[in-house]
Scaffold this active site. Structure first.
Site, PDB file in Angstrom:
ATOM      1  N   GLY A  21       0.799  -1.210   0.000  1.00 10.51           N
ATOM      2  CA  GLY A  21       0.000   0.000   0.000  1.00 10.51           C
ATOM      3  C   GLY A  21       0.833   1.261   0.000  1.00 10.51           C
ATOM      4  O   GLY A  21       0.350   2.332   0.375  1.00 10.51           O
ATOM      5  N   ASP A  63      -1.833   8.675  -6.155  1.00  6.40           N
ATOM      6  CA  ASP A  63      -0.525   8.025  -6.039  1.00  6.40           C
ATOM      7  C   ASP A  63       0.484   8.616  -7.002  1.00  6.40           C
ATOM      8  O   ASP A  63       1.627   8.912  -6.642  1.00  6.40           O
ATOM      9  CB  ASP A  63      -0.656   6.518  -6.290  1.00  6.40           C
ATOM     10  CG  ASP A  63      -1.475   5.822  -5.223  1.00  6.40           C
ATOM     11  OD1 ASP A  63      -1.811   6.465  -4.208  1.00  6.40           O
ATOM     12  OD2 ASP A  63      -1.785   4.634  -5.401  1.00  6.40           O
TER      13      ASP A  63
END
Length: 347
Positions: free
Chosen positions: A112, A160
Site C-alpha cells: 500500500g 498516487d
C-alpha cells in the site's frame, strides 16, 4: 548485477521516484475529492535505453527478465506497468519505439505504499530524458495514472501518481483531484511518520478495489451529483440503500477530514491531525470495509505504543499502517511494537 550485465549495453538514462503514504483522503480521489499523501524516502530507480518494437525489463527485486512486443495485452506481471506507460505516451501523441529497463527499488511491493506509481513515474521520467519529451511533472502523473487505469486495469484515482511526481519528502501534498490544484505543506513539527508493515500483500486488480469504485459511482448517481465530492451534508447519504450509504458516508466524511487536516497542518497541531488519521481508519474499516482484522489490531497497537494517530494507508485489503509519532517517543514506540509483533517491519 546491473544494466550492462543484463542487456549487454550501457543505460542511456536514469531516473527515480518515491513511494508514498496517504495521511488522509483514502478512496476520495476517484470521486474528485481531496487527498493528503506524503512521499517516502524510499525510491524506485529505473535505468533505460532504447529498443526497437518491444519493451524489455529486469526487476532486481523479483530477479526476473521479461520482454513483450509493443501493443501486447497485459499479462498480470510487473512488465504491464512499463508497457502501460509506453502505451500511454503513444496515446498522448508521443510515440516511443521501445525501451529496455533495469528496475531496482527499496519499496516493499504490495504494502500500500504505491510501488506501482513509483515505477510508472520513474519509467516516464527515464523515457522523458531518453526521448527528450516536452512533458511536465504534472503531465507525467496524468500519463502514469492513465497507464494504470486503462492498460493495467486498476481503475485508480490520481493521488498516487501525483504524490510520486509532485510531492516532497517530509511534507504533505494537499491535492484537489478535480482542479489539480496542489500545495506542499510541512508535517507537524516534532513528529515522525512511521510505516508499519506486517507483510499483508494485496492485489487490487482482482476486483475488490474496482467494486468499491463502482459502489461510489452508483451512490453519486442516486444522489444526483457528478461526484460525492459535491455532497456537503452527511445527512443526505442516509437515504441511500445499504451498502451505498456507508460507502458514501466514508467518502463525504473523508473529504471533510482532509480539509480539517490541512487546517491542523497550517497551525502545527499534531494531536488534532493524529486524531483525524484514526477517525479515517475507523471509517475505512466500518463504512468502506477495506480493512482487515490484522490492520485494525495494528492500528490499536500503534496507538497504545504512543502514536498520535494511525490508519491503514493505500486502498486496503492488506498493505501497511501509517502512524504519526512524536519524535521524542520514537525509540520507545519502535521498541514496544517490535517486542510485541513478530515480523513487523517499521520504516
Amino acid at each position: 548485477m546491473g544494466f550492462r550485465e543484463i542487456f549487454g549495453i550501457l543505460p542511456e538514462a536514469t531516473a527515480q521516484a518515491p513511494g508514498r503514504v496517504n495521511l488522509l483522503g483514502e478512496h476520495t480521489d476517484y470521486q474528485e475529492g481531496y487527498v493528503l499523501p506524503s512521499p517516502l524516502p524510499y525510491l524506485t530507480q529505473v535505468e533505460a535505453a532504447r529498443a526497437e518494437g518491444r519493451v524489455e525489463a529486469y526487476s532486481e527485486t523479483l530477479r526476473e527478465l521479461r520482454a513483450r512486443p509493443l501493443g501486447s495485452p497485459p499479462q498480470g506481471d510487473f512488465l504491464d506497468y512499463l508497457l502501460g506507460v509506453v502505451w500511454a505516451l503513444g496515446e498522448a501523441g508521443h510515440p516511443v519505439e521501445g525501451a529496455r529497463f533495469y528496475v531496482r527499488s527499496d519499496l516493499p511491493m504490495g504494502a500500500g505504499l504505491s510501488s506501482s506509481a513509483a515505477l510508472e513515474v520513474a519509467a516516464l521520467r527515464a523515457l522523458r530524458a531518453l526521448y527528450r519529451l516536452p512533458l511536465s511533472d504534472l503531465e507525467l502523473a496524468l500519463l502514469a495514472q492513465r497507464a494504470e487505469a486503462e492498460y493495467v486495469g486498476v481503475r485508480c484515482g490520481l493521488m498516487d501518481q501525483m504524490a510520486s511526481s509532485l510531492g516532497r519528502v517530509g511534507q504533505a501534498l494537499f491535492l484537489d483531484t478535480r482542479t489539480l490544484a496542489y500545495e506542499n505543506l510541512p508535517l507537524p513539527p516534532g513528529t515522525r511518520v512511521a510505516v508499519l508493515d506486517l507483510g499483508l500483500k494485496r492485489r487490487l486488480a482482482e476486483g475488490a478495489y474496482n467494486e468499491r469504485r463502482q459502489e461510489a459511482e452508483e451512490a453519486a448517481r442516486r444522489l444526483g451529483v457528478r461526484a460525492l465530492r459535491d455532497v456537503a451534508d452527511l445527512c443526505l447519504v442516509e437515504s441511500l440503500p445499504s451498502p451505498l450509504d456507508r460507502r458514501a458516508r466514508h467518502i463525504v466524511g473523508e473529504n471533510l477530514r482532509v480539509l480539517r487536516g490541512v487546517e491542523a497542518l497550517r497551525r502545527g497541531d499534531a494531536r488534532a491531525f493524529g486524531e483525524l488519521m484514526t477517525q479515517s481508519h475507523r471509517s475505512l474499516s466500518r463504512d468502506y470495509e477495506v480493512s482487515l482484522p490484522e490492520l485494525d489490531a495494528l492500528v490499536e497497537e500503534a496507538l497504545q505504543a504512543g502514536a498520535l494517530g494511525a490508519k491503514l494507508t493505500g486502498a486496503g485489503f492488506g498493505g501497511a499502517v501509517v502512524a504519526l509519532v512524536p519524535e521524542g517517543e520514537w525509540r520507545a514506540f519502535k521498541d514496544r511494537l517490535e517486542a510485541r509483533l513478530a515480523g513487523l517491519k517499521i520504516l
